[in-house]
Enzyme design. Structure first.
Site, PDB file in Angstrom:
ATOM      1  N   PHE A 150     -45.901 -20.090  -4.935  1.00 22.99           N
ATOM      2  CA  PHE A 150     -44.500 -20.467  -5.105  1.00 22.99           C
ATOM      3  C   PHE A 150     -44.458 -21.718  -5.961  1.00 22.99           C
ATOM      4  O   PHE A 150     -44.845 -22.801  -5.529  1.00 22.99           O
ATOM      5  CB  PHE A 150     -43.786 -20.723  -3.777  1.00 22.99           C
ATOM      6  CG  PHE A 150     -42.327 -21.006  -3.979  1.00 22.99           C
ATOM      7  CD1 PHE A 150     -41.431 -19.970  -4.163  1.00 22.99           C
ATOM      8  CD2 PHE A 150     -41.854 -22.303  -4.038  1.00 22.99           C
ATOM      9  CE1 PHE A 150     -40.086 -20.226  -4.388  1.00 22.99           C
ATOM     10  CE2 PHE A 150     -40.517 -22.564  -4.276  1.00 22.99           C
ATOM     11  CZ  PHE A 150     -39.625 -21.520  -4.450  1.00 22.99           C
ATOM     12  N   ASP A 235     -50.185 -27.962  -8.510  1.00 24.78           N
ATOM     13  CA  ASP A 235     -48.783 -28.116  -8.122  1.00 24.78           C
ATOM     14  C   ASP A 235     -48.751 -28.815  -6.769  1.00 24.78           C
ATOM     15  O   ASP A 235     -49.007 -28.198  -5.731  1.00 24.78           O
ATOM     16  CB  ASP A 235     -48.123 -26.737  -8.057  1.00 24.78           C
ATOM     17  CG  ASP A 235     -46.657 -26.785  -7.673  1.00 24.78           C
ATOM     18  OD1 ASP A 235     -46.204 -27.837  -7.163  1.00 24.78           O
ATOM     19  OD2 ASP A 235     -45.948 -25.781  -7.853  1.00 24.78           O
ATOM     20  N   LYS A 264     -39.785 -33.062  -5.104  1.00 30.66           N
ATOM     21  CA  LYS A 264     -39.364 -33.191  -3.711  1.00 30.66           C
ATOM     22  C   LYS A 264     -39.411 -34.624  -3.194  1.00 30.66           C
ATOM     23  O   LYS A 264     -38.488 -35.388  -3.399  1.00 30.66           O
ATOM     24  CB  LYS A 264     -40.158 -32.222  -2.841  1.00 30.66           C
ATOM     25  CG  LYS A 264     -39.842 -30.756  -3.175  1.00 30.66           C
ATOM     26  CD  LYS A 264     -40.342 -29.805  -2.147  1.00 30.66           C
ATOM     27  CE  LYS A 264     -40.121 -28.354  -2.529  1.00 30.66           C
ATOM     28  NZ  LYS A 264     -38.719 -27.962  -2.651  1.00 30.66           N
TER      29      LYS A 264
END
Length: 410
Positions: A150, A235, A264
């Site tokens: 993801f 990531d 985030k």
């Protein structure tokens, strides 16, 4: 902070039909206030947050230092666009590079807004580097990725997703990606050839259910990239900035990537902030006019991100994630031993738990916990993720885990 410290607030009028697009299926709770690890709905009911905005709220709701930084910057300057410089942009880049320099070649920082934008930026930089530096023939570059990944929801990123919900119906798909099983170092090595410009991986797969790869996997990925002159891009949008008990998850494997994507938690749960950090010869291929963002690196974002860096520089949150993470995983193991869970796994203050299908689905457990005033989120059918703010009190974490046990015994 306790559940009684948040003053109740009057909620919105639900009497009319909403015009909101239905691209989410949220749990049936409407939240209006938050502080630390606690949230409150319109009726004044308090809930313990064990999701933390998928790690966007690593420092909890309305952390005082982050809120103060945002308020101070709101009184000064919020946006210039990248047509002009502002007084915090270089400071942000320098401070973030210094924070990460022990863990990767943090020569340059390219600020963006969302995690997906950071990944898209890394993909673009890797491809252009491949053509201009490595010498890959035009339009022949390949990037090796893992299944169950993801990395975002843009059309390019969902082109290499293996999640049918994220991918199906959005073609034609962007070519140039090779998908291999996550954690299989031999399959990864077999997929890399002279056209490969990068291997793009999550050090821990978050959306897939907090999947930790086998020992040595990231090191093997580093070795095959070195062998073939390809970039290793990690990531760390969910796994980074304290969540796993270290500033970056790759530290735990002793692996130095060429590029890392962040997001985030970098915005402290206040504003969207993301960045790509890494080698100067790679990010340096993006010259004026070739890539950009109106809001990327805006003054408000930089002010909040600088306060986040202040928090991380002490190491306190990383240590807290390690200590409370050990406690979390110990208690989850007890639930597995008792037969209440099929399995649990994770690292730091981050876990994925698997519900016995005979008991119900991950969604059913999330709803049962909501009824007990604990907020979590399911993924992939039978899995629930647990990722509380790193600032959570141990007593509150234990209360939440007590509610989990009670819900499972149900």
């Amino acid at each position: 902070m306790t559940m009684t410290d948040i003053a109740p607030t009057t909620g919105p009028d639900d009497a009319h039909a909403s015009h909101l697009a239905h691209n989410y299926h949220p749990l049936p709770v409407r939240l209006v206030a938050g502080e630390g690890a606690w949230l409150r709905d319109a009726d004044g009911t308090a809930y313990l947050d064990l999701l933390a905005g998928y790690s966007a709220l690593n420092f909890g709701h309305r952390h005082p230092r982050l809120i103060a930084a945002a308020h101070a910057q709101l009184d000064r300057l919020t946006l210039t666009s990248r047509a002009f410089d502002h007084d915090l942009l270089d400071v942000f880049a320098d401070r973030l590079a210094a924070l990460l320099a022990p863990h990767l070649p943090a020569d340059l920082v390219l600020p963006m807004n969302t995690g997906a934008e950071a990944v898209e930026t890394a993909i673009k930089a890797a491809r252009r580097w491949g053509y201009t530096v490595k010498g890959v023939p035009a339009d022949a570059a390949t990037i090796v990725v893992a299944d169950n990944n993801f990395h975002g929801r843009t059309t390019t990123i969902v082109s290499f997703s293996t999640d049918p919900d994220a991918r199906e119906g959005f073609g034609p798909y962007t070519p140039g990606f090779r998908v291999v099983p996550y954690g299989d170092a031999d399959a990864l090595a077999a997929a890399v050839d002279e056209t490969t410009v990068a291997v793009l991986l999550e050090p821990v797969q978050g959306e897939a259910g907090v999947i930790v790869p086998p020992a040595g996997y990231l090191a093997a990925a580093r070795a095959v990239c070195d062998q073939h002159g390809a970039l290793l891009i990690l990531d760390e949008i969910q796994s980074g900035l304290g969540r796993t008990g270290s500033t970056l998850a790759c530290e735990r494997a002793g692996v130095r990537p060429d590029l890392v994507t962040l997001g985030k938690a970098l915005g402290g749960g206040i504003v969207p902030v993301s960045a790509v950090v890494g080698r100067g010869d790679v990010l340096g291929v993006l010259t004026p006019g070739t890539h950009g963002s109106t809001f990327g690196g805006n003054p408000l974002a930089c002010a909040v991100a600088l306060a986040v860096i202040d928090e991380l520089e002490t190491g306190e949150h990383q240590a807290r994630a390690r200590d409370l993470g050990d406690h979390l995983h110990g208690r989850l193991a007890e639930l597995v031993d008792e037969g209440l869970l099929v399995g649990s796994r994770g690292v730091g203050l981050w876990a994925g738990i698997d519900v016995d299908p005979a008991w119900g689905t991950g969604r059913a457990l999330s709803e049962a916990l909501l009824a007990r005033r604990v907020l979590v989120k399911d993924t992939h059918g039978s899995t629930v993720r647990i990722a509380p703010p790193l600032t959570i009190e141990k007593a509150d974490l234990d209360w939440g885990l007590d509610q989990l046990a009670a819900a499972l015994r149900g």
